[in-house]
Design an enzyme around this catalytic site. Structure first.
Site, PDB file in Angstrom:
ATOM      1  N   TYR A 144       0.847  -1.191   0.000  1.00 55.79           N
ATOM      2  CA  TYR A 144       0.000   0.000   0.000  1.00 55.79           C
ATOM      3  C   TYR A 144       0.881   1.238   0.000  1.00 55.79           C
ATOM      4  O   TYR A 144       1.827   1.343   0.780  1.00 55.79           O
ATOM      5  CB  TYR A 144      -0.896  -0.004   1.247  1.00 55.79           C
ATOM      6  N   ASP A 239       9.375   2.912  -0.556  1.00 58.45           N
ATOM      7  CA  ASP A 239       8.364   3.528   0.287  1.00 58.45           C
ATOM      8  C   ASP A 239       8.691   3.162   1.730  1.00 58.45           C
ATOM      9  O   ASP A 239       8.344   2.089   2.210  1.00 58.45           O
ATOM     10  CB  ASP A 239       6.979   3.030  -0.106  1.00 58.45           C
ATOM     11  N   LYS A 267       5.139   9.209   8.937  1.00 57.83           N
ATOM     12  CA  LYS A 267       5.049   8.676  10.293  1.00 57.83           C
ATOM     13  C   LYS A 267       6.155   9.203  11.206  1.00 57.83           C
ATOM     14  O   LYS A 267       6.067  10.307  11.702  1.00 57.83           O
ATOM     15  CB  LYS A 267       4.990   7.147  10.247  1.00 57.83           C
TER      16      LYS A 267
END
Length: 425
Positions: A144, A239, A267
């Site tokens: 994702y 990613d 994050k």
């Protein structure tokens, strides 16, 4: 545990918020529960609107590597607020975080701050296309990369090169240049490059997949991706929204010793604030406006409050890396080993660093197909047992479990004892 206030808030929220939540997994749909509404958090614990306390292994889905509301981060943010929330102008802190990111991840020679991991990946793909002059992107089933239109795709029932939108509202034309490969499967990648190599701008990959549950790369897989992109003149994008500064201070690229062309972060880089970043090779990132013709902008990008939270967190990790990273890996390994010894071969546990997942399957989980072999009903029962006993896990089989430096020996021991006592019906 009484959850009357959470239930009441959920009923009210459904009248004014789609599904009553601002991100789908929070709805607790896959575990058959009513979502818990949280009021505050400190250290390793999170507290709901009914006053219940939980040992938290969600950690805001990853940013809380130091635990919640670390005093050093909170104090720095409070002080920064006194100077103003956002200026829409350059600040010293933007420079400082870019310099620090480059020091920790040398592959990121130029870095642009944005506001989310989704925005970071979307922007990196645009840069890759602008730099190569090619349109097609390879992603992996089960990985994702945010909810931008071109990445919300799943493999079609025909060839690997066929993709269809995975969400209503996404035109098929938006996904026609997104090619789907299988994670940990070199042959699937080779077939795509043999068929479409001259048109492929980049591979984008979670170096450790963490959105089909935690699935580490097998030996040599990331290096294979590095080699095949070099061979075909495509770019390799890591990613690292989840793995960045969590798997190691230098992220997965340091951990595995593979250098990507572009990296996306989120994050932890924001220290709990909504922050993302993308960066990489100087020649590639020089395509970004105002240096080059790839346009990307953001009113709140690099705002001083978010930069303060991220800078403070990264500096703590840098200063205490020899203490923090071994400690959180030890705690995670203890929990993983307890699950293995308790459930035996009826579950499979993947654990790497402070990331782990419990899959209710007797298969080794190495890709999307083996991940979805997990019995989600069994996971839902396990989740409910842990929640009702004060342990807050991800309300989905296919999300990661995050361990923080704030988790004490007592927290981990409590967690392990509850696991040992769990009895399946």
């Amino acid at each position: 545990m009484a959850m009357t206030n959470s239930q009441d808030l959920f009923e009210k929220s459904q009248k004014v918020i789609p599904g009553g939540v601002n991100s789908p997994v929070r709805a607790f749909g896959s575990v058959g529960r009513t979502p818990v509404f949280m009021k505050k958090a400190k250290g390793s614990h999170i507290f709901d609107e009914d006053g219940n306390s939980y040992v938290d292994y969600v950690c805001s889905w990853g940013p809380g590597i130091l635990g919640h509301a670390d005093d050093r981060v909170i104090d720095a943010v409070k002080a920064a607020c006194d100077d103003g929330l956002t200026f829409g102008a350059p600040t010293r802190k933007e420079l400082e975080i870019a310099e620090l990111v480059n020091e920790l991840m040398p592959s990121m020679e130029l870095t642009r701050m944005v506001n989310s991991g989704t925005e970071a990946v979307m922007s990196a793909l645009r840069v890759a296309r602008g730099f190569t002059g090619r349109d097609k992107i390879v992603k992996f089933r089960g990985c994702y990369h945010g909810h931008s239109d071109g990445l919300l795709v799943k493999a079609g029932s025909a060839a690997l090169t066929q993709s269809v939108p995975d969400s209503l509202g996404v035109p098929k034309s938006y996904t026609q240049h997104t090619l789907i490969a299988e994670y940990n499967n070199e042959d699937s990648v080779k077939k795509l490059f043999e068929a479409e190599g001259k048109d492929i701008a980049a591979i984008v990959v979670e170096p450790v997949a963490a959105n089909m549950g935690v699935v580490p790369p097998h030996d040599g897989f990331l290096q294979f991706l590095r080699d095949i992109t070099n061979e075909y003149g495509a770019l390799l994008i890591f990613d690292e929204v989840i793995t960045g500064f969590r798997l190691s201070l230098g992220g997965a690229q340091e951990y595995f010793g593979v250098k990507p062309d572009l990296t996306t972060l989120g994050k932890i880089v924001g220290g709990g604030m909504p922050v993302g970043a993308y960066g990489g090779r100087r020649d590639v990132m020089s395509m970004v406006a105002p240096l080059g013709g790839v346009y990307q902008a953001g009113t709140l990008s690099g705002n001083p409050i978010a930069m303060t939270a991220g800078l403070t967190t990264l500096r703590i990790l840098q200063k205490e890396k020899n203490t923090i990273y071994p400690a959180i890996e030890k705690s995670t390994r203890q929990i993983a080993d307890t699950v293995r010894s308790t459930f035996g071969d009826t579950v499979h546990v993947n654990q790497i660093g402070s990331l782990m997942s419990v899959f209710f399957t007797d298969q080794e989980v190495v890709d999307m197909d083996t991940s979805i072999s997990s019995d989600t009903a069994r996971y839902a029962k396990y989740f409910s047992y842990m929640l009702d006993n004060g342990i807050y896990l991800a309300p989905s089989q296919f999300e990661a479990m995050f361990v923080s430096y704030a988790h004490s020996k007592e927290d981990v021991s409590k967690t392990c004892e509850l696991i040992k006592k769990y009895k399946e019906n």
